[in-house]
Design a protein around this motif. Structure first.
Motif, mmCIF file in Angstrom:
data_model
loop_
_atom_site.group_PDB
_atom_site.id
_atom_site.type_symbol
_atom_site.label_atom_id
_atom_site.label_comp_id
_atom_site.label_asym_id
_atom_site.label_seq_id
_atom_site.Cartn_x
_atom_site.Cartn_y
_atom_site.Cartn_z
ATOM 1 N N ASP A 98 -1.695 0.128 2.590
ATOM 2 C CA ASP A 98 -0.327 0.142 2.077
ATOM 3 C C ASP A 98 0.618 0.743 3.120
ATOM 4 O O ASP A 98 0.332 1.794 3.704
ATOM 5 C CB ASP A 98 -0.286 0.954 0.781
ATOM 6 N N ASP A 99 1.733 0.076 3.350
ATOM 7 C CA ASP A 99 2.726 0.562 4.318
ATOM 8 C C ASP A 99 3.253 1.941 3.930
ATOM 9 O O ASP A 99 3.690 2.704 4.791
ATOM 10 C CB ASP A 99 3.890 -0.414 4.438
ATOM 11 N N GLN A 100 3.224 2.263 2.661
ATOM 12 C CA GLN A 100 3.697 3.574 2.202
ATOM 13 C C GLN A 100 2.844 4.699 2.800
ATOM 14 O O GLN A 100 3.353 5.773 3.085
ATOM 15 C CB GLN A 100 3.700 3.636 0.670
ATOM 16 N N LEU A 101 1.539 4.451 2.992
ATOM 17 C CA LEU A 101 0.673 5.455 3.629
ATOM 18 C C LEU A 101 1.080 5.679 5.083
ATOM 19 O O LEU A 101 1.084 6.820 5.565
ATOM 20 C CB LEU A 101 -0.794 5.032 3.553
ATOM 21 N N ILE A 102 1.433 4.590 5.766
ATOM 22 C CA ILE A 102 1.909 4.705 7.148
ATOM 23 C C ILE A 102 3.190 5.536 7.165
ATOM 24 O O ILE A 102 3.340 6.468 7.955
ATOM 25 C CB ILE A 102 2.180 3.313 7.761
ATOM 26 N N ARG A 103 4.112 5.218 6.275
ATOM 27 C CA ARG A 103 5.387 5.943 6.177
ATOM 28 C C ARG A 103 5.138 7.433 5.937
ATOM 29 O O ARG A 103 5.735 8.295 6.585
ATOM 30 C CB ARG A 103 6.250 5.369 5.062
ATOM 31 N N GLN A 104 4.261 7.767 5.008
ATOM 32 C CA GLN A 104 3.978 9.167 4.690
ATOM 33 C C GLN A 104 3.418 9.905 5.893
ATOM 34 O O GLN A 104 3.824 11.038 6.182
ATOM 35 C CB GLN A 104 2.999 9.262 3.519
ATOM 36 N N LYS A 105 2.488 9.290 6.610
ATOM 37 C CA LYS A 105 1.896 9.936 7.785
ATOM 38 C C LYS A 105 2.950 10.196 8.863
ATOM 39 O O LYS A 105 2.995 11.271 9.454
ATOM 40 C CB LYS A 105 0.767 9.070 8.359
ATOM 41 N N VAL A 106 3.802 9.196 9.112
ATOM 42 C CA VAL A 106 4.843 9.343 10.140
ATOM 43 C C VAL A 106 5.827 10.429 9.735
ATOM 44 O O VAL A 106 6.200 11.287 10.548
ATOM 45 C CB VAL A 106 5.561 7.994 10.388
#
Length: 118
Positions: A98-106
């Motif tokens: 999920d792109d949301q996981l990428i967003r959260q990590k960044v």
């Protein structure tokens, strides 16, 4: 004579500032957020099923680049590479994530993911 001394002092300070600025933008000598010679562990995926490029704000030096890459590389099934000059994060996927996981990590690393590059 006094003017010459002041001129020499100003030139020395300006030279030191120029060298420090040059080193800062090359990721040497500390950087804006810790810097140093740290390099993140690289992650190579066995197979890539998809790739996306995201725009990231707030990265100003090599250390910022390394922090974003490492944050994304902590996720299972993805590998991230940053192009600092373009402010882009390219994520390779070995499995759907999920792109949301990428967003959260960044964002936890201190930067802002502003969208996907078309």
């Amino acid at each position: 004579m006094e003017n010459a001394i002041i001129l020499v002092i100003v030139l020395v300070v300006a030279g030191i500032a120029a060298v420090s600025t040059w080193n800062h933008f090359r990721g040497k000598g500390g950087g804006c957020c810790g810097g140093g010679g740290y390099r993140p562990r690289r992650k190579k995926l066995d197979h890539v099923v998809a790739e996306k490029t995201f725009l990231v704000e707030g990265m100003t030096c090599e250390h910022c680049k390394n922090r974003v890459e490492e944050a994304v590389n902590d996720l299972h099934g993805v590998s991230g590479r940053v192009n600092l000059k373009k402010g882009e994060l390219t994520v390779s996927y070995a499995q759907p994530v999920d792109d949301q996981l990428i967003r959260q990590k960044v964002e936890r690393a201190g930067y802002r993911l502003v969208g996907e590059k078309p």
